[in-house]
Scaffold this motif. Structure first.
Motif, PDB file in Angstrom:
ATOM      1  N   LEU A  69      -8.750   2.226   8.391  1.00 40.06           N
ATOM      2  CA  LEU A  69      -7.457   1.788   8.948  1.00 40.06           C
ATOM      3  C   LEU A  69      -7.672   0.843  10.132  1.00 40.06           C
ATOM      4  O   LEU A  69      -6.934  -0.129  10.300  1.00 40.06           O
ATOM      5  CB  LEU A  69      -6.613   2.999   9.361  1.00 40.06           C
ATOM      6  CG  LEU A  69      -6.128   3.906   8.218  1.00 40.06           C
ATOM      7  CD1 LEU A  69      -5.427   5.149   8.763  1.00 40.06           C
ATOM      8  CD2 LEU A  69      -5.179   3.143   7.285  1.00 40.06           C
ATOM      9  N   GLN A  72      -8.571  -2.496   8.713  1.00 40.51           N
ATOM     10  CA  GLN A  72      -7.394  -3.154   8.143  1.00 40.51           C
ATOM     11  C   GLN A  72      -6.504  -3.727   9.257  1.00 40.51           C
ATOM     12  O   GLN A  72      -6.020  -4.854   9.143  1.00 40.51           O
ATOM     13  CB  GLN A  72      -6.609  -2.154   7.292  1.00 40.51           C
ATOM     14  CG  GLN A  72      -5.544  -2.809   6.471  1.00 40.51           C
ATOM     15  CD  GLN A  72      -4.683  -1.797   5.728  1.00 40.51           C
ATOM     16  OE1 GLN A  72      -4.254  -0.809   6.307  1.00 40.51           O
ATOM     17  NE2 GLN A  72      -4.446  -2.058   4.459  1.00 40.51           N
ATOM     18  N   ALA A  73      -6.327  -2.971  10.328  1.00 40.86           N
ATOM     19  CA  ALA A  73      -5.513  -3.460  11.453  1.00 40.86           C
ATOM     20  C   ALA A  73      -6.153  -4.693  12.084  1.00 40.86           C
ATOM     21  O   ALA A  73      -5.457  -5.655  12.453  1.00 40.86           O
ATOM     22  CB  ALA A  73      -5.349  -2.354  12.493  1.00 40.86           C
ATOM     23  N   MET A 173       0.481  -2.781   7.655  1.00 37.02           N
ATOM     24  CA  MET A 173      -0.445  -1.758   7.141  1.00 37.02           C
ATOM     25  C   MET A 173       0.253  -0.873   6.116  1.00 37.02           C
ATOM     26  O   MET A 173      -0.313  -0.528   5.076  1.00 37.02           O
ATOM     27  CB  MET A 173      -0.993  -0.881   8.291  1.00 37.02           C
ATOM     28  CG  MET A 173      -1.954  -1.620   9.187  1.00 37.02           C
ATOM     29  SD  MET A 173      -2.386  -0.665  10.660  1.00 37.02           S
ATOM     30  CE  MET A 173      -3.591   0.469   9.967  1.00 37.02           C
TER      31      MET A 173
END
Ligand code: HPA
Length: 177
Positions: A69, A72-73, A173
């Motif tokens: 995560l 991805q951010a 996201m």
């Protein structure tokens, strides 16, 4: 309790956000700090007492903030040209802001930002096997040897100003999930 309710409702991922005082000299007011790890300074531990069957008695905490995560951010922030910084969030009880000596101590102990929330919820989520992602908005600075007064009003103004950028990252996201 709310985290355990959300777990029972079936959530798999938790997004958390908060306001904090930046101690890393690279940080500026209004920065979005992607939380990579935390240091728990709360006097009570949320997992004390009889163990909940959602997780082990002594949970591992190596990847409390999900690396995928975070990656991805980072990608989304880059694509959108949003400045993000990364760091360790120190969770304290408050309600006082820190003295200059306390900011200095928390920084030297490995913290990049300090705030009064989030850590207990994240610990419970992790114990439930929920993937967690967090952003801390740097609303004031507690830099070593540069004491600056801070008020709740300033914290609210800085948080409100930066919040739309944080939401943009989180919304994207969710869209890509
Ligand atoms: N310290 C603790 N909590 C906070 C701060 C701070 O400087 N800023 C916003 N929440």
């Amino acid at each position: 309790f709310p985290i355990r309710v959300m777990y029972e409702l079936g959530i798999k991922t938790l997004f958390v956000s908060n306001a904090s005082g930046g101690m890393n000299p690279e940080f500026k007011i209004g920065d979005l700090m992607i939380i990579t790890d935390h240091i728990n300074f709360f006097p009570e531990h949320p997992l004390r007492g009889k163990n909940f069957p959602t997780g082990p008695r002594f949970p591992d905490m190596h990847e409390t903030y999900d690396h995928a995560l975070i990656n991805q951010a980072n990608e989304i922030a880059k694509e959108k040209g949003i400045r993000v910084v990364h760091g360790v969030y120190v969770g304290v009880q408050g309600p006082t802001f820190e003295t200059p000596a306390e900011y200095k101590m928390y920084h030297r102990l490995g913290g990049d930002a300090v705030g009064m929330s989030t850590v207990p919820e994240v610990i419970v989520a992790h114990h439930c096997g929920i993937r967690t992602f967090g952003i801390s908005i740097i609303t004031d600075l507690g830099l070593e040897d540069n004491p600056v007064e801070v008020s709740h009003e300033e914290v609210q103004v800085a948080a409100n100003n930066a919040q739309p950028l944080m939401t943009e990252i989180m919304r994207e996201m969710i869209r890509r999930a």
